[in-house]
Design an enzyme around this catalytic site. Structure first.
Site, PDB file in Angstrom:
ATOM      1  N   HIS A  82       1.090  -0.826   0.167  1.00 50.39           N
ATOM      2  CA  HIS A  82       0.011  -0.326  -0.097  1.00 50.39           C
ATOM      3  C   HIS A  82       0.566   1.572  -0.234  1.00 50.39           C
ATOM      4  CE1 HIS A  82      -3.466   2.429   0.863  1.00 50.39           C
ATOM      5  NE2 HIS A  82      -2.618   3.085   1.872  1.00 50.39           N
ATOM      6  N   ASP A 161     -14.678   3.410   7.262  1.00 47.93           N
ATOM      7  CA  ASP A 161     -13.927   4.484   7.383  1.00 47.93           C
ATOM      8  C   ASP A 161     -14.914   5.106   5.494  1.00 47.93           C
ATOM      9  OD1 ASP A 161     -11.835   4.999   6.369  1.00 47.93           O
ATOM     10  OD2 ASP A 161     -11.540   4.398   4.689  1.00 47.93           O
ATOM     11  N   ARG A 168     -14.609  13.629   7.101  1.00 47.54           N
ATOM     12  CA  ARG A 168     -12.895  14.146   7.198  1.00 47.54           C
ATOM     13  C   ARG A 168     -12.822  15.376   6.484  1.00 47.54           C
ATOM     14  NH1 ARG A 168      -9.365   8.973   7.542  1.00 47.54           N
ATOM     15  NH2 ARG A 168      -7.211  10.831   8.011  1.00 47.54           N
ATOM     16  N   SER A 183      -7.471   4.106   9.018  1.00 49.01           N
ATOM     17  CA  SER A 183      -8.361   4.455   8.039  1.00 49.01           C
ATOM     18  C   SER A 183      -7.767   3.422   6.707  1.00 49.01           C
ATOM     19  CB  SER A 183      -8.147   5.653   7.212  1.00 49.01           C
ATOM     20  OG  SER A 183      -8.365   5.169   6.156  1.00 49.01           O
TER      21      SER A 183
END
Ligand code: URA
Ligand code: CA
Length: 441
Positions: A82, A161, A168, A183
């Site tokens: 990631h 999320d 957010r 998250s």
């Protein structure tokens, strides 16, 4: 439990209990708590932070809000990667085939681009016919045959999320380490891979603008992954300028092809090997990174890595002729040179702004459902620390719209800060975070 009391507690600087965190996540996901209360809570978290235990509780609550993807039917030690997002970050399309060619299953669920950052799925969809929406059954079957799939998140993973992230995004509460770590890690942990490598970006094109903060974020994510029994390591890497030469979907696929065919002269190649050699260690395919690097170099030389990309494209429905002959990938009508009128060294080239230029050309999305021009983008001829002469090309703009291309030419030229040599040469990697601790470079 009253939401008001939970907001007040965090506002006054106290840690929340596991029960309070679960209550908030569950009821917000179910639509039982209004956005304005969660907005206030997020702002309180932003200022007063969460401790490690709270962050782990939040991660767990988000994982439990949705489905998990069971990959146990795939043989071997499955690895995942990631990146926290960047410009020109083509790493997955290089790294995936490299790892799979070494016999290690690379099972990746990727995202789309939004704003100035690109997304792997968009890049792959610049190949005609390439299908990113696979069922779990297809992921298992294809991975067992060829050791690689790159697909979208089909299952209902971490709906909490999704809701929290959208909120957010519009309440200026993205940049908090606990919120980012939970998250990202909730999404990773909901998918049943065995080992995870995290590429935490730092610099103008990244969420984290300074190295200390990026290292803290990396530490937090590694400790969450380890806490869940997954082998997890993180590299903190440079995103002051775009990664590699190409920014834009088909251009980046082409760049990945060139690297898999043996082009070794870029930061993108080096980063792919750095990440790859560590993944091979985590997957127990090699004893150490040095050995990992040799194995990776070998699968490039023997063409196995390139053949693996061809196989990936074939199994996911894409046109392999475009991989064998990249001239067949989507091409822009105009290629506009950006020429230097100064001499010296490139001092800076703001990654986020280059990303915005690519966006203006049509390479990205302004909103979730805008269309993409796969051929559009930028190829950098000069990068930070390179020597430049007057009249030399700095970059090439690929555009189907001449006026937009000309406009970007002016902007891009100004983004190239040219002058004296930088005192410190740029670094690709700032740090490595493993279960043994932090190593700074
Ligand atoms: N990427 C995510 O998925 N979540 C964040 O909070 C930040 C980046
Ligand atoms: Ca690139």
């Amino acid at each position: 439990m009253r939401v008001y009391d939970i907001i007040k507690k965090k506002r006054d600087g106290y840690p929340l209990t596991s029960e309070e965190i679960n209550y908030i996540v569950k009821n917000y996901t179910d639509g039982k708590i209004p956005d304005y209360q969660i907005s206030a809570l997020l702002m309180a978290i932003y200022f007063n932070k969460m401790n490690k235990r709270e962050t782990i509780d939040l991660t767990r609550a988000m994982i439990n809000s949705g489905d998990r993807v069971d990959l146990s039917q795939i043989k071997g030690i499955k690895v995942d990667k990631h990146s926290t997002g960047g410009v020109g970050d083509t790493t997955t399309i290089v790294l995936g085939p490299l790892i799979a060619a070494c016999g290690v299953p690379f099972v990746k669920m990727s995202g789309r681009g939004l704003g100035h950052t690109g997304g792997t799925l968009d890049k792959l969809e610049s190949i005609s016919g390439f299908r990113t929406e696979l069922t779990i059954e297809e992921i298992v079957n294809i991975s067992n045959k060829i050791n690689i799939t790159i697909s979208s998140q089909t299952a209902n993973i971490t709906p909490a999320d999704k809701k929290l992230y959208s909120l957010r995004d519009v309440t200026a509460t993205v940049e908090n380490i606990s919120l980012i770590a939970s998250s990202i890690m909730s999404k990773k942990l909901a998918i049943g891979s065995d080992a995870i490598i995290l590429d935490v970006k730092v610099g103008s094109g990244a969420f984290m603008k300074n190295i200390d903060e990026a290292i803290k974020l990396a530490e937090e994510m590694v400790s969450i992954g380890l806490g869940y029994g997954r082998e997890t390591v993180a590299l903190v890497t440079n995103m002051e300028e775009p990664l590699g030469k190409a920014v834009g979907n088909a251009l980046e696929v082409r760049e990945a092809i060139e690297i898999l065919r043996g082009d070794k002269y870029s930061d993108l190649y080096e980063l792919s090997l750095q990440l790859g050699s560590r993944l091979l260690v985590l997957a127990k395919r090699v004893e150490n990174e040095k050995e990992g690097r040799l194995v990776l170099e070998k699968v490039i030389e023997s063409n196995k890595a390139f053949d693996k990309l061809v196989e990936l494209v074939q199994y996911q429905g894409g046109d392999i002729r475009q991989i064998e002959n990249p001239e067949l990938l989507p091409k822009a009508r105009y290629i506009i040179e950006v020429v230097s009128d100064k001499e010296g060294y490139v001092k800076s080239l703001d990654a986020e702004e280059v990303g915005r230029c690519a966006l203006m050309l049509g390479a990205g999305r302004d909103t979730m459902d805008s269309a993409i021009d796969y051929s559009a983008g930028i190829v950098l001829n000069k990068k930070i620390d390179d020597r430049v002469e007057i009249g030399e090309p700095l970059a090439y703009i690929h555009s189907n719209d001449k006026d937009k291309g000309e406009k970007v030419r002016g902007i891009l030229k100004n983004l190239y800060q040219i002058g004296d040599k930088n005192k410190e040469p740029k670094k690709l990697i700032y740090g490595l975070i493993t279960k043994e601790g932090i190593k700074l470079y």
